[in-house]
Write a protein that holds these residues in place. Structure first.
Motif, PDB file in Angstrom:
ATOM      1  N   LEU A   1       0.253   9.141  -3.971  1.00 44.51           N
ATOM      2  CA  LEU A   1      -0.418  10.036  -3.601  1.00 44.51           C
ATOM      3  C   LEU A   1      -0.159  11.256  -2.921  1.00 44.51           C
ATOM      4  CD1 LEU A   1      -3.950  10.544  -2.483  1.00 44.51           C
ATOM      5  CD2 LEU A   1      -3.140   9.757  -0.266  1.00 44.51           C
ATOM      6  N   VAL A   2       0.993  11.073  -2.040  1.00 46.36           N
ATOM      7  CA  VAL A   2       1.979  12.313  -1.579  1.00 46.36           C
ATOM      8  C   VAL A   2       2.223  13.192  -2.745  1.00 46.36           C
ATOM      9  CG1 VAL A   2       3.760  12.888  -0.250  1.00 46.36           C
ATOM     10  CG2 VAL A   2       2.226  11.191   0.449  1.00 46.36           C
TER      11      VAL A   2
ATOM     12  N   GLY B   1       0.491  26.102  -3.200  1.00 49.27           N
ATOM     13  CA  GLY B   1       1.455  26.116  -2.182  1.00 49.27           C
ATOM     14  C   GLY B   1       1.433  27.093  -1.215  1.00 49.27           C
TER      15      GLY B   1
ATOM     16  N   ILE C   1       0.616   5.169  -1.577  1.00 47.78           N
ATOM     17  CA  ILE C   1       0.629   6.301  -0.801  1.00 47.78           C
ATOM     18  C   ILE C   1       1.866   7.381  -1.219  1.00 47.78           C
ATOM     19  CG2 ILE C   1       1.153   6.730   1.539  1.00 47.78           C
ATOM     20  CD1 ILE C   1      -1.537   5.839   1.275  1.00 47.78           C
ATOM     21  N   PHE C   2       3.031   6.754  -1.633  1.00 46.16           N
ATOM     22  CA  PHE C   2       3.946   7.567  -2.101  1.00 46.16           C
ATOM     23  C   PHE C   2       3.327   8.378  -3.492  1.00 46.16           C
ATOM     24  CE2 PHE C   2       7.411   4.483  -0.654  1.00 46.16           C
ATOM     25  CZ  PHE C   2       7.131   5.029   0.547  1.00 46.16           C
TER      26      PHE C   2
ATOM     27  N   PHE D   1      -1.122  21.058  -4.472  1.00 45.84           N
ATOM     28  CA  PHE D   1      -1.371  21.780  -3.311  1.00 45.84           C
ATOM     29  C   PHE D   1       0.021  22.500  -3.028  1.00 45.84           C
ATOM     30  CE2 PHE D   1      -4.975  18.874  -2.490  1.00 45.84           C
ATOM     31  CZ  PHE D   1      -6.006  19.937  -3.122  1.00 45.84           C
TER      32      PHE D   1
ATOM     33  N   LEU E   1      -0.559  15.109  -4.270  1.00 49.09           N
ATOM     34  CA  LEU E   1      -0.902  16.040  -3.633  1.00 49.09           C
ATOM     35  C   LEU E   1      -0.017  17.263  -3.473  1.00 49.09           C
ATOM     36  CD1 LEU E   1      -2.478  14.214  -0.250  1.00 49.09           C
ATOM     37  CD2 LEU E   1      -3.629  15.552  -2.380  1.00 49.09           C
ATOM     38  N   VAL E   2       1.537  16.804  -3.433  1.00 54.17           N
ATOM     39  CA  VAL E   2       2.478  17.974  -3.567  1.00 54.17           C
ATOM     40  C   VAL E   2       2.356  18.770  -4.934  1.00 54.17           C
ATOM     41  CG1 VAL E   2       4.979  18.343  -3.953  1.00 54.17           C
ATOM     42  CG2 VAL E   2       4.140  16.733  -2.272  1.00 54.17           C
TER      43      VAL E   2
ATOM     44  N   GLU F   1       0.881  -1.215   0.090  1.00 55.08           N
ATOM     45  CA  GLU F   1      -0.056  -0.024  -0.021  1.00 55.08           C
ATOM     46  C   GLU F   1       0.965   1.185  -0.149  1.00 55.08           C
ATOM     47  OE1 GLU F   1      -3.527   0.078   0.190  1.00 55.08           O
ATOM     48  OE2 GLU F   1      -3.846   2.302   0.966  1.00 55.08           O
ATOM     49  N   SER F   2       2.016   1.354   0.690  1.00 55.23           N
ATOM     50  CA  SER F   2       2.897   2.352   0.957  1.00 55.23           C
ATOM     51  C   SER F   2       3.571   2.905  -0.612  1.00 55.23           C
ATOM     52  CB  SER F   2       4.056   2.156   1.607  1.00 55.23           C
ATOM     53  OG  SER F   2       5.003   1.178   1.078  1.00 55.23           O
TER      54      SER F   2
END
Lengths: 87, 224
Positions: A70-71, A87, A67-68, A78, A74-75, A63-64
């Motif tokens: 996703l991060v 930002g 998640i990476f 945002f 998102l960076v 899953e990670s």
């Protein structure tokens, strides 16, 4: 289109693409873990505790990667350092 | 809409030092945990058959078995360390469900601090168990050429540990915030339950991974 809007457009498209591709890999891997875990549970119901524990750990590791992604998306959306609006 | 996902609002400036929201919530969680643990310990010492004592025993036994199974070794310091990590991350996930109080683990700095603790605990435990030479020799095995790979694997698993916890906690809050903005009251309740489940699962996984890493450092050189 100014350079800023091209950058913003590229960031948004890349964020969606990152999430899509990242989710596919994690979904395939997690489905295999789930299937293997069910198989092991059916063969050895006595070892349910150990199997479930190791299955959760393996699921979290796979899953990670999603998640990476996703991060990163998102960076891009945002907290993008190259787009002055974000930002 | 530009939510501040990666920043941390400063509540008070203490001279030159900012006091951020994450610092306040994590300190409050630590204080609550210490008080509860002290109450449980007092209950075990004074009234051995009370419900508080039973709760304390159950919690301790759960954490001890969790760490012992993952590390494969009896090691009381590791049980205290990993058990504290579990209690802190689980309490952070529970506190994060309160309105207006984000979980301290949805901040990248806080999760990185937890991961750095694990990163430092690995060589410390290895040196305590095997001695300085005995521990650092395993970096040169099976071949000194693999030294960079050993170092990269330690660094990358630390980064993965922090980013995994941060991503899971932060994404849960983001999803709940989006649903609140779109649909309003009561619709996000199932998602909040899922967020709580994921938070507790992440605490479990963080603890198991920390125990596995430290346990591997303790057992360095046993297989050869």
């Amino acid at each position: 289109m100014t350079a800023q809007s091209i950058l913003a457009l590229g960031s948004i498209l890349t964020a969606g693409f990152t999430m899509a591709v990242g989710a596919v890999g994690a979904a395939l891997g997690e489905s295999r873990i789930g299937a293997a875990g069910m198989d092991a549970l059916a063969r050895q119901p006595d070892e349910a505790g150990a199997i479930t524990r190791n299955q959760f750990v393996a699921l979290a590791m796979v899953e990670s990667t999603a998640i990476f992604c996703l991060v990163i998306s998102l960076v891009l959306l945002f907290a993008n350092p190259y787009v002055s609006g974000g930002g | 809409m530009s939510p501040d996902l990666f920043g941390d609002p400063v509540l008070v400036w203490l001279g030159p030092f900012p006091l951020t929201r994450t610092m306040v919530t994590s300190a409050a969680i630590s204080a609550i945990l210490i008080v509860v643990a002290a109450l449980l310990a007092r209950a075990i010492l004074r009234r051995d058959d009370s419900r508080m004592a039973a709760l304390g025993r159950l919690t301790f036994r759960f954490l001890r078995d969790l760490v012992r199974d993952a590390a494969g070794e009896e090691w009381p310091a590791l049980e205290a360390f990993a058990g504290s990590l579990f209690l802190f991350i689980a309490a952070a996930a529970v506190v994060g469900q309160l309105p207006g109080v984000p979980a301290p683990t949805s901040n990248l700095a806080a999760t990185s601090a937890l991961a750095v603790l694990v990163f430092l605990a690995v060589p410390l435990a290895g040196i305590r168990a095997r001695g300085v030479g005995g521990y650092f020799k395993h970096y040169l095995k099976p071949n000194p050429l693999l030294l960079p790979l050993h170092i990269i694997s330690e660094l990358s698993r630390t980064v993965a540990l922090s980013l995994r916890l941060f991503g899971n906690m932060m994404s849960g809050h983001l999803v709940v915030a989006l649903i609140v903005a779109l649909a309003g009251f009561f619709v996000p309740v199932p998602l909040m339950a899922l967020d709580l489940l994921i938070g507790l699962l992440q605490a479990y996984i963080f603890t198991i991974l920390a125990s596995v890493y430290v346990g591997a450092a303790i057992r360095v050189g046993e297989e050869s």
